[in-house]
Scaffold this active site. Structure first.
Site, PDB file in Angstrom:
ATOM      1  N   GLU A 153     -21.767 123.876  73.469  1.00  0.00           N
ATOM      2  CA  GLU A 153     -21.151 122.341  72.933  1.00  0.00           C
ATOM      3  C   GLU A 153     -20.149 122.685  72.009  1.00  0.00           C
ATOM      4  O   GLU A 153     -19.563 123.223  71.143  1.00  0.00           O
ATOM      5  CB  GLU A 153     -22.951 121.968  72.302  1.00  0.00           C
ATOM      6  CG  GLU A 153     -22.494 121.018  71.150  1.00  0.00           C
ATOM      7  CD  GLU A 153     -23.625 120.764  69.920  1.00  0.00           C
ATOM      8  OE1 GLU A 153     -24.292 121.472  70.123  1.00  0.00           O
ATOM      9  OE2 GLU A 153     -23.874 119.324  69.492  1.00  0.00           O
ATOM     10  N   GLU A 159     -17.549 122.144  60.718  1.00  0.00           N
ATOM     11  CA  GLU A 159     -18.933 123.595  60.682  1.00  0.00           C
ATOM     12  C   GLU A 159     -18.881 125.098  61.662  1.00  0.00           C
ATOM     13  O   GLU A 159     -19.014 125.370  61.946  1.00  0.00           O
ATOM     14  CB  GLU A 159     -20.633 122.543  62.223  1.00  0.00           C
ATOM     15  CG  GLU A 159     -20.951 121.859  60.770  1.00  0.00           C
ATOM     16  CD  GLU A 159     -22.057 120.874  61.801  1.00  0.00           C
ATOM     17  OE1 GLU A 159     -22.395 121.939  62.480  1.00  0.00           O
ATOM     18  OE2 GLU A 159     -21.798 119.686  62.135  1.00  0.00           O
ATOM     19  N   HIS A 189     -19.913 115.686  66.662  1.00  0.00           N
ATOM     20  CA  HIS A 189     -18.912 115.523  66.566  1.00  0.00           C
ATOM     21  C   HIS A 189     -17.744 115.427  67.751  1.00  0.00           C
ATOM     22  O   HIS A 189     -16.598 115.124  67.102  1.00  0.00           O
ATOM     23  CB  HIS A 189     -19.125 116.743  67.642  1.00  0.00           C
ATOM     24  CG  HIS A 189     -20.488 118.497  66.765  1.00  0.00           C
ATOM     25  ND1 HIS A 189     -20.295 118.610  65.638  1.00  0.00           N
ATOM     26  CD2 HIS A 189     -20.876 118.512  67.435  1.00  0.00           C
ATOM     27  CE1 HIS A 189     -21.370 118.495  65.158  1.00  0.00           C
ATOM     28  NE2 HIS A 189     -22.649 119.326  66.112  1.00  0.00           N
ATOM     29  N   HIS A 212     -26.110 115.098  73.066  1.00  0.00           N
ATOM     30  CA  HIS A 212     -26.557 114.020  71.099  1.00  0.00           C
ATOM     31  C   HIS A 212     -26.195 113.692  71.307  1.00  0.00           C
ATOM     32  O   HIS A 212     -24.779 113.050  71.199  1.00  0.00           O
ATOM     33  CB  HIS A 212     -26.132 115.353  70.397  1.00  0.00           C
ATOM     34  CG  HIS A 212     -27.124 116.860  70.773  1.00  0.00           C
ATOM     35  ND1 HIS A 212     -26.400 118.523  69.867  1.00  0.00           N
ATOM     36  CD2 HIS A 212     -28.050 117.064  71.441  1.00  0.00           C
ATOM     37  CE1 HIS A 212     -27.523 119.343  70.163  1.00  0.00           C
ATOM     38  NE2 HIS A 212     -28.716 118.293  71.710  1.00  0.00           N
ATOM     39  N   ARG A 218     -23.925 110.607  61.425  1.00  0.00           N
ATOM     40  CA  ARG A 218     -24.364 111.016  61.803  1.00  0.00           C
ATOM     41  C   ARG A 218     -26.322 110.247  61.083  1.00  0.00           C
ATOM     42  O   ARG A 218     -27.416 111.538  61.419  1.00  0.00           O
ATOM     43  CB  ARG A 218     -24.380 112.742  61.268  1.00  0.00           C
ATOM     44  CG  ARG A 218     -25.366 113.892  62.138  1.00  0.00           C
ATOM     45  CD  ARG A 218     -25.222 115.033  62.381  1.00  0.00           C
ATOM     46  NE  ARG A 218     -25.254 116.108  63.427  1.00  0.00           N
ATOM     47  CZ  ARG A 218     -25.020 117.390  63.367  1.00  0.00           C
ATOM     48  NH1 ARG A 218     -24.426 118.016  62.729  1.00  0.00           N
ATOM     49  NH2 ARG A 218     -25.104 117.711  64.857  1.00  0.00           N
ATOM     50  N   GLU A 247     -29.550 113.580  67.957  1.00  0.00           N
ATOM     51  CA  GLU A 247     -30.194 114.623  66.952  1.00  0.00           C
ATOM     52  C   GLU A 247     -29.517 113.775  65.593  1.00  0.00           C
ATOM     53  O   GLU A 247     -28.260 113.851  65.353  1.00  0.00           O
ATOM     54  CB  GLU A 247     -29.379 115.900  66.927  1.00  0.00           C
ATOM     55  CG  GLU A 247     -29.028 117.029  66.253  1.00  0.00           C
ATOM     56  CD  GLU A 247     -27.936 118.395  66.986  1.00  0.00           C
ATOM     57  OE1 GLU A 247     -28.377 119.495  66.856  1.00  0.00           O
ATOM     58  OE2 GLU A 247     -26.471 117.659  67.769  1.00  0.00           O
TER      59      GLU A 247
HETATM   60  C1  LER Z   1     -24.552 121.595  65.284  1.00  0.00           C
HETATM   61  O1  LER Z   1     -23.778 119.968  64.249  1.00  0.00           O
HETATM   62  C2  LER Z   1     -24.666 120.327  66.154  1.00  0.00           C
HETATM   63  O2  LER Z   1     -24.616 119.834  66.844  1.00  0.00           O
HETATM   64  C3  LER Z   1     -25.962 121.953  66.937  1.00  0.00           C
HETATM   65  O3  LER Z   1     -26.152 121.387  68.656  1.00  0.00           O
HETATM   66  C4  LER Z   1     -25.759 122.818  67.408  1.00  0.00           C
HETATM   67  O4  LER Z   1     -26.952 123.791  67.032  1.00  0.00           O
HETATM   68 MN    MN Z   2     -25.174 118.663  68.800  1.00  0.00          MN
END
Ligand code: LER
Ligand code: MN
Length: 272
Positions: A153, A159, A189, A212, A218, A247
């Protein structure tokens, strides 16, 4: 055309990672995911050896859910494990831990995620890359044997400083050349790092094996400014048939966030 499916990230234990809508009691979280109409749950697991896999799997199946993927980030956040760590012992423990994640994934029919577990650049960039590649080479034979996908990912620069874009991760995957390796695209991201979300999804193409979803901030989809109908159009165009896995931040509260995510996305997936 195979329908895209929706899952919700659920942590099997309390977590310091903020973007997990459901945490604490996993039994309750699984019930909530099923009641809200999710097709699956993505399990965030720090250490599979501390999990009663039998009980989790039974509850998942009784709830009519699937497990598309297993997250490993808490092994980094809580236990300090990293696949690129300069300390050989820590790296070896990260590889061993990841192998237990693969074995759990085999039982669940899931893929395993490398997100934060890749670690960070330490010292020389080339040396960090070499250490990470070395760990991945140790991991992929088991993944290939077990037919478990290892999902790398891209994670935003705040991060990690190691492999933040889809292009960088694709280069790594192509260099290693294992069919077990795929890419996980995370809309949060990507919104920070990619010049174009649609362009990067197209570029990932057949290597794209998991997604995700969170909005630009977020929060749950619909509570930011990402164009989810456009993203879903591109996912269909590239032939993606997997999960959109929420997520998301548990705000204003976990259940409201989980309800908003499916309430926003299901009509988009159902529309033709
Ligand atoms: C971290 O921000 C993330 O998106 C997770 O899926 C990675 O471990
Ligand atoms: Mn993620």
């Amino acid at each position: 055309m195979a329908a895209l499916k929706l899952s919700l990230v659920v942590s099997l234990e309390e977590t310091g990672f903020d973007a997990v809508a459901m945490r604490g009691s996993w039994r309750e979280a699984l019930r909530t995911a099923a009641d809200l109409g999710y097709d699956g749950v993505e399990l965030a697991v720090r250490d599979p050896s501390e999990v009663d896999a039998e009980a989790v799997l039974r509850t998942v199946r009784d709830a009519g859910l699937a497990v598309p993927a297993i997250g490993t980030g808490q092994a980094f956040l809580k236990d300090g494990l990293s696949l690129s760590h300069p300390d050989e012992g820590i790296r070896a423990r990260a590889v061993e831990r990841f192998e237990t994640h693969i074995r759990l994934a085999t039982r669940c029919g899931a893929a395993v995620i490398i997100g934060l577990l890749r670690g960070r650049i330490s010292g020389d960039r080339a040396a960090t890359d070499a250490r990470l590649a070395g760990s991945l080479r140790r991991i992929v034979p088991l993944a290939e044997r077990e037919k478990v996908s290892v999902l790398f990912e891209p994670v935003n620069r705040y991060e990690t400083d190691l492999l933040v874009t889809v292009g960088e991760v694709l280069d790594l995957i192509n260099r290693l050349g294992s069919p077990a390796l795929g890419i996980l695209a995370d809309t949060f991201h990507m919104n920070i790092e990619e010049p174009s979300l649609e362009g990067s999804l197209r570029r990932a193409g057949p290597r794209l094996r998991h997604v995700h979803v969170a909005d630009s901030n977020r929060h749950a989809p619909g509570w930011g400014h990402l164009d989810f109908p456009a993203l879903v159009r591109v996912l269909r165009e590239v032939g993606y048939t997997g999960y959109l896995s929420a997520e998301i931040l548990p705000r204003p509260d976990p259940v409201s966030a989980a309800r908003q995510a499916i309430g926003h996305l299901r009509p988009i997936l159902n529309a033709r």
